[in-house]
Design a protein around this motif. Structure first.
Motif, mmCIF file in Angstrom:
data_model
loop_
_atom_site.group_PDB
_atom_site.id
_atom_site.type_symbol
_atom_site.label_atom_id
_atom_site.label_comp_id
_atom_site.label_asym_id
_atom_site.label_seq_id
_atom_site.Cartn_x
_atom_site.Cartn_y
_atom_site.Cartn_z
ATOM 1 N N SER A 117 0.841 -1.201 0.000
ATOM 2 C CA SER A 117 0.000 0.000 0.000
ATOM 3 C C SER A 117 0.875 1.251 0.000
ATOM 4 C CB SER A 117 -0.916 0.004 1.225
ATOM 5 O OG SER A 117 -1.722 -1.162 1.250
ATOM 6 N N PRO A 118 0.379 2.364 -0.554
ATOM 7 C CA PRO A 118 1.163 3.613 -0.549
ATOM 8 C C PRO A 118 1.554 4.037 0.863
ATOM 9 C CG PRO A 118 -0.699 3.804 -2.041
ATOM 10 C CD PRO A 118 -0.884 2.521 -1.297
ATOM 11 N N SER A 119 2.826 4.388 0.999
ATOM 12 C CA SER A 119 3.406 4.889 2.249
ATOM 13 C C SER A 119 3.363 3.876 3.387
ATOM 14 C CB SER A 119 2.695 6.187 2.704
ATOM 15 O OG SER A 119 2.798 7.174 1.694
ATOM 16 N N ALA A 120 3.072 2.615 3.095
ATOM 17 C CA ALA A 120 3.039 1.592 4.151
ATOM 18 C C ALA A 120 4.447 1.070 4.432
ATOM 19 C CB ALA A 120 2.124 0.442 3.731
ATOM 20 N N ARG A 121 4.609 0.455 5.571
ATOM 21 C CA ARG A 121 5.893 -0.156 5.898
ATOM 22 C C ARG A 121 6.004 -1.520 5.220
ATOM 23 N NH1 ARG A 121 8.489 1.002 11.801
ATOM 24 N NH2 ARG A 121 8.425 3.286 11.694
ATOM 25 N N ALA A 122 7.203 -1.809 4.765
ATOM 26 C CA ALA A 122 7.443 -3.090 4.093
ATOM 27 C C ALA A 122 8.636 -3.764 4.745
ATOM 28 C CB ALA A 122 7.711 -2.865 2.612
ATOM 29 N N THR A 123 8.506 -5.069 4.968
ATOM 30 C CA THR A 123 9.569 -5.846 5.597
ATOM 31 C C THR A 123 10.095 -6.868 4.608
ATOM 32 O OG1 THR A 123 8.537 -5.592 7.780
ATOM 33 C CG2 THR A 123 10.173 -7.353 7.512
ATOM 34 N N ARG A 132 26.053 -15.718 3.545
ATOM 35 C CA ARG A 132 27.293 -16.500 3.637
ATOM 36 C C ARG A 132 28.116 -16.423 2.353
ATOM 37 N NH1 ARG A 132 26.212 -22.162 6.942
ATOM 38 N NH2 ARG A 132 25.920 -21.204 9.003
ATOM 39 N N ALA A 133 27.456 -16.204 1.238
ATOM 40 C CA ALA A 133 28.165 -16.185 -0.040
ATOM 41 C C ALA A 133 28.563 -14.787 -0.487
ATOM 42 C CB ALA A 133 27.311 -16.835 -1.131
ATOM 43 N N HIS A 134 27.992 -13.745 0.154
ATOM 44 C CA HIS A 134 28.256 -12.376 -0.261
ATOM 45 C C HIS A 134 28.548 -11.490 0.945
ATOM 46 C CE1 HIS A 134 25.517 -14.151 -3.283
ATOM 47 N NE2 HIS A 134 26.213 -13.465 -4.167
ATOM 48 N N VAL A 135 29.273 -10.436 0.674
ATOM 49 C CA VAL A 135 29.467 -9.359 1.638
ATOM 50 C C VAL A 135 28.622 -8.182 1.170
ATOM 51 C CG1 VAL A 135 31.111 -7.746 2.652
ATOM 52 C CG2 VAL A 135 31.790 -10.115 2.241
ATOM 53 N N VAL A 136 27.714 -7.714 2.010
ATOM 54 C CA VAL A 136 26.874 -6.569 1.669
ATOM 55 C C VAL A 136 27.670 -5.298 1.945
ATOM 56 C CG1 VAL A 136 24.708 -5.362 2.111
ATOM 57 C CG2 VAL A 136 24.783 -7.875 2.197
ATOM 58 N N GLU A 137 28.043 -4.590 0.888
ATOM 59 C CA GLU A 137 28.882 -3.404 1.044
ATOM 60 C C GLU A 137 28.065 -2.149 1.312
ATOM 61 O OE1 GLU A 137 31.192 -3.421 -2.565
ATOM 62 O OE2 GLU A 137 32.769 -4.622 -1.613
ATOM 63 N N SER A 138 26.856 -2.068 0.755
ATOM 64 C CA SER A 138 26.042 -0.879 0.996
ATOM 65 C C SER A 138 24.574 -1.189 0.741
ATOM 66 C CB SER A 138 26.488 0.293 0.117
ATOM 67 O OG SER A 138 26.232 0.014 -1.251
ATOM 68 N N LEU A 139 23.695 -0.374 1.371
ATOM 69 C CA LEU A 139 22.253 -0.452 1.184
ATOM 70 C C LEU A 139 21.740 0.939 0.833
ATOM 71 C CD1 LEU A 139 21.252 -2.545 4.346
ATOM 72 C CD2 LEU A 139 21.279 -3.365 1.997
ATOM 73 N N GLN A 140 20.955 1.037 -0.216
ATOM 74 C CA GLN A 140 20.355 2.309 -0.605
ATOM 75 C C GLN A 140 18.900 2.079 -0.982
ATOM 76 O OE1 GLN A 140 21.699 5.259 -0.378
ATOM 77 N NE2 GLN A 140 23.748 4.546 0.201
ATOM 78 N N PRO A 141 17.978 2.870 -0.417
ATOM 79 C CA PRO A 141 18.190 3.823 0.690
ATOM 80 C C PRO A 141 18.383 3.084 2.017
ATOM 81 C CG PRO A 141 15.870 3.635 0.193
ATOM 82 C CD PRO A 141 16.577 2.787 -0.834
ATOM 83 N N GLN A 142 18.809 3.813 3.009
ATOM 84 C CA GLN A 142 18.997 3.200 4.322
ATOM 85 C C GLN A 142 17.639 2.765 4.874
ATOM 86 O OE1 GLN A 142 21.808 2.426 6.033
ATOM 87 N NE2 GLN A 142 22.863 2.993 4.145
ATOM 88 N N PRO A 143 17.500 1.500 5.279
ATOM 89 C CA PRO A 143 16.221 1.036 5.824
ATOM 90 C C PRO A 143 15.920 1.680 7.175
ATOM 91 C CG PRO A 143 17.897 -0.638 6.103
ATOM 92 C CD PRO A 143 18.528 0.450 5.284
ATOM 93 N N LEU A 144 14.636 1.659 7.541
ATOM 94 C CA LEU A 144 14.251 2.179 8.851
ATOM 95 C C LEU A 144 14.864 1.349 9.961
ATOM 96 C CD1 LEU A 144 10.485 2.951 8.120
ATOM 97 C CD2 LEU A 144 12.421 4.535 8.083
#
Length: 198
Positions: A117-123, A132-144
């Motif tokens: 839904s518009p403007s709703a929170r999403a998980t 285990r197989a990857h290194v997460v270098e960055s997240l965009q946008p920053q999650p809540l």
């Protein structure tokens, strides 16, 4: 008359006194008149059958090289049309855009899009096999918020006015071989498979 006889005798003597190894007119052997691809022994001996095999192997190698280059450009070994793929859940509420072929240590990107839904929170959740197989270098946008969930990762964000929550992950593969990962959003899931080259 006597002078003519003497002149003929002199010519005969000159021909007789000529060295026996004086080269005469040379003619090419018969095999030189044959086809250019036929075996010959003049001026040097050759083996045309072996040469034909060599030419054949060269042509095969050239074709294999061209095929290898074409596959590389198409994305079989890294980014390209064959590598880029978008997976969607059955209800189309979650899509994952990713590269199917990666190289160990080379950065790549994954885009997760959740529709709600518009403007709703999403998980969004990503399983342990992916982390285990990857290194997460960055997240965009920053999650809540971001927290561990059953060995994986749970990310909470807010959808825009169209009801879409897009999350861009820059990752660096840290392994070799086939990796089968899963992403979830509110009961919908997408399974995506990646192969990591050394």
């Amino acid at each position: 008359m006597v002078g003519l006889i003497k002149q003929q005798d002199a010519q005969a003597t000159a021909m007789t006194d000529a060295p026996p190894d004086t080269p005469g007119p040379r003619t090419q052997p018969d095999d030189a008149q044959q086809d250019d691809f036929a075996p010959r022994h003049y001026p040097i001996a050759d083996q045309i059958a072996r040469q034909r095999r060599t030419w054949k192997h060269e042509r095969i190698g050239f074709v294999v090289l061209l095929a290898f280059i074409a596959l590389a450009l198409s994305g079989l070994f890294a980014s390209g049309p064959l590598s880029r793929h978008i997976g969607s859940s059955p209800q189309q509420r979650l899509t994952v855009e990713y590269e199917r072929f990666l190289r160990n240590g080379a950065s790549s990107r994954i885009v997760l899009v959740a529709r709600t839904s518009p403007s709703a929170r999403a998980t969004l959740r990503i399983d342990q096999a992916f982390l285990r197989a990857h290194v997460v270098e960055s997240l965009q946008p920053q999650p809540l918020s971001a927290r561990s969930h059953e060995g994986g990762l749970e990310l909470v964000g807010q959808a825009d006015e169209r009801g879409e929550f897009s999350l861009y992950l820059t990752i660096r593969p840290d392994g070799i071989g086939l990796v089968r990962s899963t992403a979830w959003f509110e009961g919908d899931s997408v399974v995506f498979t990646q192969f990591i080259y050394p």
